[in-house]
Write an enzyme that holds these catalytic residues in place. Structure first.
Site, PDB file in Angstrom:
ATOM      1  N   LYS A 122     -26.106  44.438 -25.110  1.00 30.35           N
ATOM      2  CA  LYS A 122     -25.178  43.432 -25.635  1.00 30.35           C
ATOM      3  C   LYS A 122     -24.960  43.606 -27.138  1.00 30.35           C
ATOM      4  O   LYS A 122     -25.890  43.937 -27.878  1.00 30.35           O
ATOM      5  CB  LYS A 122     -25.746  42.026 -25.378  1.00 30.35           C
ATOM      6  CG  LYS A 122     -24.770  40.904 -25.663  1.00 30.35           C
ATOM      7  CD  LYS A 122     -23.738  40.774 -24.564  1.00 30.35           C
ATOM      8  CE  LYS A 122     -22.644  39.773 -24.923  1.00 30.35           C
ATOM      9  NZ  LYS A 122     -21.748  40.214 -26.008  1.00 30.35           N
ATOM     10  N   LYS A 139     -25.834  35.312 -25.646  1.00 31.48           N
ATOM     11  CA  LYS A 139     -25.336  35.345 -24.263  1.00 31.48           C
ATOM     12  C   LYS A 139     -26.284  36.082 -23.320  1.00 31.48           C
ATOM     13  O   LYS A 139     -26.171  35.957 -22.093  1.00 31.48           O
ATOM     14  CB  LYS A 139     -23.947  35.964 -24.224  1.00 31.48           C
ATOM     15  CG  LYS A 139     -22.901  35.145 -24.993  1.00 31.48           C
ATOM     16  CD  LYS A 139     -21.521  35.766 -24.899  1.00 31.48           C
ATOM     17  CE  LYS A 139     -20.486  34.899 -25.586  1.00 31.48           C
ATOM     18  NZ  LYS A 139     -20.289  35.220 -27.006  1.00 31.48           N
ATOM     19  N   SER A 178     -17.904  39.317 -23.350  1.00 32.47           N
ATOM     20  CA  SER A 178     -18.550  38.437 -24.334  1.00 32.47           C
ATOM     21  C   SER A 178     -17.747  37.150 -24.515  1.00 32.47           C
ATOM     22  O   SER A 178     -17.632  36.628 -25.626  1.00 32.47           O
ATOM     23  CB  SER A 178     -18.703  39.154 -25.684  1.00 32.47           C
ATOM     24  OG  SER A 178     -19.647  38.492 -26.489  1.00 32.47           O
ATOM     25  N   SER A 205     -23.477  36.679 -30.662  1.00 33.05           N
ATOM     26  CA  SER A 205     -23.262  36.760 -29.209  1.00 33.05           C
ATOM     27  C   SER A 205     -24.433  37.346 -28.444  1.00 33.05           C
ATOM     28  O   SER A 205     -24.412  37.371 -27.208  1.00 33.05           O
ATOM     29  CB  SER A 205     -21.996  37.570 -28.902  1.00 33.05           C
ATOM     30  OG  SER A 205     -20.845  36.796 -29.170  1.00 33.05           O
TER      31      SER A 205
END
Length: 382
Positions: free
Chosen positions: A222, A63, A120, A60
Site C-alpha cells: 500500500k 487503509k 485507495s 492512506s
C-alpha cells in the site's frame, strides 16, 4: 613450553578460519526517508531500521487496517463478499482519492474492498466502515482495539481513510506488524494487493504501487501520501522462499518512495535468507514413556521453525531439545513436553514448544507396576 605455544597458535588459526568463513554483511543503505524498517515476514526478525518507533501520520496506509478488519468480518461470516452496501452522502462527499461511488449506489463488499486496496478510495473506506460498524467513528474504535491485539502499541486511529486528523498516528514498526498480519491472517484477501488495476463505474484506475510493475517479486502492499506524512510505501516481496516486508515513510516524491524501497529490499535479499530449521511434522528424537502401552514416543516441534540468518550462515545454527522431566502416560498428540531452543552465534533466535507426535494410552495395571519397579531400580543406580 612448545606444546603450549603450539596450542595457542592452533587457537589463533582456528579463530581466523572461523572469522574468514563468517558471511560478510555491509552496513545497510541510508535512505532519504523520515523512518523505515525491513522485516523478515516469516520470523518477524528486523533486518534494518531507522527511527522505526517515531510516531508519524500514516496517510492512506491507514487503509491497511480498514481492509484487515473487513477481512476479519468476512472470515467470521458476519458480512459476505456479495452483500450490497448502501453508499452514504458522507462517503460520496469525501475528498481525496476516490473509487467514484455515488450516493444511493448499492455496491458489493468485495468491490468496495478492491476500491480501498487498489484505488485507495476514501469513499470506499468510509462506506465499508459504516457497513461494518454503523459509523466511521465506531469503526475507528474497532481499529484501535485490533491494533492493540496486533501489538501496535504506538498507533492510534481516528478515521478509516488516513485523512489528516489530530492524534491519528502510527510508526514504521507498527505498520510492519500490520503488514505481516495481513499476509499471514488473510492470504486470500491479501492477493488483492497485487492487482494492478480495478475498473468501477467505467473508470479504470491503476494501483499506485509502482513496484508492482517494476519488480515481479513484489506483490503488495500500500501507498500513502499527505503533505504532512510525505510519500510512503509499505511493500512486500518474495524471492527464493524468503518474504520481506519494508516500510518507508516520509520521502519527498512518488518516485523516491519506490526507489528507496527497492534499495531496502535488494539489501535484504542479497545478504540474508530465511532458513527452515524444522517442519511441524519432523520428529526430532524418540523419548522413553513410562506407564504407557508403548514404551517410546516421538517428539516434534509444534510448528514450522524458521530463522533469519546471513546468507550462507547455516553452520552457525545450533538447536537444543529440552524435555521437561520424565514422560508418563497418558499423552495426547500435540501435548507440550518441552521446548526447542535455536541459537545463532550464541544468541537465541527461536524458542518453540516441543510436543509428542502421537497419542500414548495408559497401560494396564501390571505394565504400570512393572514400569514403576524399573524406574525405582534405575533411580537407585543413578
Amino acid at each position: 613450553m612448545f606444546k603450549r605455544l603450539f596450542a595457542c597458535l592452533l587457537l589463533i588459526v582456528s579463530a581466523s578460519v572461523a572469522q574468514a568463513d563468517k558471511p560478510l554483511i555491509p552496513a545497510p543503505p541510508q535512505l532519504a526517508a523520515t523512518a523505515y524498517i525491513l522485516v523478515d515476514a516469516h520470523t518477524g526478525q528486523v533486518l534494518v531500521e531507522h527511527d522505526a518507533d517515531k510516531q508519524i501520520p500514516p496517510a492512506s496506509l491507514t487503509k491497511m487496517m480498514t481492509s484487515y478488519i473487513v477481512s476479519e468480518e468476512l472470515e467470521k461470516g458476519t458480512i459476505k463478499e456479495q452483500d450490497s452496501v448502501n453508499i452514504s452522502e458522507k462517503a460520496w462527499r469525501k475528498g481525496g482519492s476516490k473509487m467514484f461511488v455515488k450516493v444511493g449506489d448499492k455496491v458489493p463488499v468485495i468491490d468496495l474492498l478492491r476500491g480501498v486496496i487498489v484505488q485507495s478510495g476514501n469513499d470506499a473506506s468510509i462506506a465499508l466502515a459504516e457497513y461494518v460498524s454503523g459509523s466511521e467513528e465506531v469503526f475507528a474504535e474497532v481499529m484501535n482495539q485490533q491494533a492493540q491485539l496486533l501489538g501496535m502499541d504506538d498507533t492510534h486511529f481516528v478515521n478509516a481513510t488516513g485523512w489528516p486528523a489530530e492524534g491519528h498516528l502510527t510508526t514504521a514498526r507498527d505498520l510492519s506488524k500490520l503488514a505481516r498480519a495481513l499476509i499471514q491472517d488473510h492470504p486470500s484477501h491479501y492477493a488483492l494487493y497485487s492487482e494492478k488495476y480495478f475498473r468501477f463505474n467505467g473508470i479504470n484506475q491503476p494501483n499506485r504501487n509502482r513496484l508492482l510493475w517494476r519488480d515481479p517479486a513484489v506483490d503488495g502492499i500500500k501507498t500513502g501520501h499527505t503533505e504532512e506524512a510525505g510519500y510512503c510505501l509499505v511493500a512486500s516481496a518474495v524471492k527464493r522462499g524468503m518474504r520481506l516486508i519494508s516500510v518507508v515513510v516520509g520521502t519527498d516524491s512518488d518516485e523516491k518512495r519506490a526507489a528507496e524501497t527497492q534499495k531496502l529490499l535488494a539489501y535484504g535479499f542479497r545478504y540474508y535468507q530465511t532458513h527452515k530449521v524444522y517442519g511441524s511434522n519432523d520428529v526430532l528424537q524418540t523419548e522413553r514413556v513410562w506407564g504407557g502401552k508403548t514404551d517410546t514416543v516421538g517428539v516434534a516441534v509444534s510448528r514450522d521453525v524458521f530463522v533469519t540468518i546471513p546468507r550462507g550462515g547455516e553452520e552457525s545454527i545450533k538447536a537444543d531439545l529440552i524435555i521437561d522431566g520424565e514422560l508418563k502416560a497418558p499423552l495426547a498428540k500435540g501435548q507440550q513436553v518441552g521446548k526447542v531452543v535455536v541459537n545463532l552465534d550464541g544468541e537465541t533466535v527461536a524458542d518453540v514448544p516441543a510436543v509428542v507426535a502421537e497419542d500414548v494410552e495408559e497401560a494396564g495395571l501390571f505394565k504400570r507396576l512393572w514400569d514403576s519397579i524399573k524406574r525405582f531400580v534405575m533411580g537407585f543406580f543413578q
